[in-house]
Design a protein around this motif. Structure first.
Motif, PDB file in Angstrom:
ATOM      1  N   GLY A   1       0.640  -1.008  -0.203  1.00 45.10           N
ATOM      2  CA  GLY A   1       0.122  -0.007  -0.060  1.00 45.10           C
ATOM      3  C   GLY A   1       0.836   0.987  -0.389  1.00 45.10           C
ATOM      4  N   HIS A   2       2.206   1.309   0.184  1.00 46.99           N
ATOM      5  CA  HIS A   2       3.163   2.596   0.574  1.00 46.99           C
ATOM      6  C   HIS A   2       4.263   2.598  -0.236  1.00 46.99           C
ATOM      7  N   THR A   3       4.877   3.313  -0.836  1.00 45.05           N
ATOM      8  CA  THR A   3       5.932   3.670  -1.626  1.00 45.05           C
ATOM      9  C   THR A   3       6.624   4.863  -0.908  1.00 45.05           C
ATOM     10  N   GLN A   4       7.615   5.000  -0.194  1.00 46.28           N
ATOM     11  CA  GLN A   4       8.332   6.149  -0.200  1.00 46.28           C
ATOM     12  C   GLN A   4       9.442   6.195   0.382  1.00 46.28           C
ATOM     13  N   ILE A   5      10.262   7.778   0.659  1.00 49.90           N
ATOM     14  CA  ILE A   5      11.109   7.301   0.962  1.00 49.90           C
ATOM     15  C   ILE A   5      11.648   8.347   2.082  1.00 49.90           C
ATOM     16  N   VAL A   6      11.754   8.439   2.965  1.00 53.42           N
ATOM     17  CA  VAL A   6      11.598   8.940   4.442  1.00 53.42           C
ATOM     18  C   VAL A   6      12.996   9.120   5.062  1.00 53.42           C
ATOM     19  N   ARG A   7      12.983   9.911   5.902  1.00 52.87           N
ATOM     20  CA  ARG A   7      14.420  10.914   6.288  1.00 52.87           C
ATOM     21  C   ARG A   7      14.205  10.756   7.607  1.00 52.87           C
ATOM     22  N   VAL A   8      14.726   9.841   8.052  1.00 58.45           N
ATOM     23  CA  VAL A   8      15.173   9.756   9.668  1.00 58.45           C
ATOM     24  C   VAL A   8      15.531   9.940  11.054  1.00 58.45           C
TER      25      VAL A   8
END
Length: 341
Positions: free
Chosen positions: A144-151
């Protein structure tokens, strides 16, 4: 001084897996998952059937998790549960159970974002495994998701880019369906791809600005390609299945890696992790390792058991929130749509 041992019971019920885990701080004592085979005959998850199965599974799954951990419920410090995103009926089963148990035991309740948990699965204590250092980039890829996340920290995350239509897992499963493969088709595409020629059939890559993704055009391109080929040869798919799967997987992997390279360049962060169900894909895992070696990235890939939906990742997120005393009120509600922010 010896630190306090925090025992978290975690519950995950966002889709079609009922899962429960017990953690002692960042260490997993048990991690139990009950799958729902009923959806296979329908070619996808049926929400109503999923929620009914959760109702049947949740008590025995939680009981088994406590028994395997050799923990009495009176020893629990808190209950963590998935509050979203996911299927509303499924989420409500887990949320209702968690709230009732927390009330009965008079211990804190902790709501957890499912996608945040996929990222924090890297911090589960895992026999010498070194977790990412902050800040790092996370590529979260699922049905359900495709993301690039800065953590920036366990509880500080920023979505830099995401899909504007379909998720990568859906692209795999829909492609598999076009090929006549049974549900869930994504793992089968991966299986056949390992024996095929990835360069045999070139498929279109969408031109999305920035760090956002799109997979609807790719699915349409695959559909038209197969229709054309099957008009000329009705046995085209059967005769070329491995090469088709390899070409599809190569294209999807290329889309993900292109965006990840762009994200590293824009942010200057070369520590990269993946998470989510699709991170179990062998082609994606291999490509990330290769890119890491080529570009000097520090790459983090989760154990397979922490890629697909599981409660251990909910527990580690609950542990981080417990340390900050970020507890939820009993009137907290499930959220079908729930952003990481």
């Amino acid at each position: 001084m010896q630190r306090e041992t925090i025992h978290i019971l975690a519950i995950e019920s966002s889709c079609d897996d009922t899962a429960a885990a017990v953690l002692a701080n960042d260490r997993v004592l048990s991690n139990v998952v009950a799958n729902q085979a009923v959806h296979r005959e329908y070619g996808g998850v049926v929400p109503e059937l999923a929620s009914r199965a959760h109702q049947q599974n949740i008590v025995p799954v939680v009981s088994q998790a406590l028994a395997k951990a050799n923990i009495d419920k009176k020893q629990l410090s808190a209950i963590a549960f998935t509050s979203g995103p996911g299927l509303m009926g499924s989420l409500l089963v887990g949320a209702s159970f968690a709230k009732s148990l927390a009330l009965g035991l008079d211990i804190p309740l902790i709501e957890v974002n499912h996608m945040r948990a996929h990222i924090l699965a890297h911090f589960i204590s895992n026999g010498g495994h070194k977790p990412p250092t902050f800040p790092f980039l996370a590529l979260t890829i699922s049905g359900g998701h495709t993301q690039i996340v800065r953590v920036n920290g366990p509880l500080e995350m920023e979505v830099l880019g995401q899909t504007k239509d379909d998720a990568v897992g859906e692209a795999f499963d829909k492609s598999a369906k076009l090929l006549g493969l049974p549900y869930p088709g994504g793992p089968l595409v991966d299986q056949y791809a390992q024996k095929g020629d990835a360069l045999r059939f070139p498929f279109p890559r969408p031109k999305m600005p920035g760090l956002d993704f799109s997979f609807s055009g790719l699915k349409t391109g695959i559909l038209y390609f197969l229709q054309k080929q099957q008009r000329e040869n009705p046995h085209f798919v059967a005769e070329n299945l491995e090469d088709i799967c390899a070409s599809i997987q190569y294209t999807i992997t290329g889309i993900l890696m292109d965006k990840l390279k762009k994200a590293v360049k824009q942010t200057g962060i070369s520590e990269v992790a993946i998470g989510g169900g699709v991170s179990a894909n062998s082609g994606i895992r291999k490509a990330l390792v290769q890119e890491g070696k080529k570009r000097g990235w520090t790459v983090h890939i989760p154990k397979l058991e922490y890629c697909t939906d599981n409660a251990a990742m909910i527990g580690i997120t609950g542990y981080f929130k417990y340390r900050e005393k970020l507890f939820s009120a009993v009137d907290v509600t499930a959220k079908a749509r729930y952003t990481i922010r």
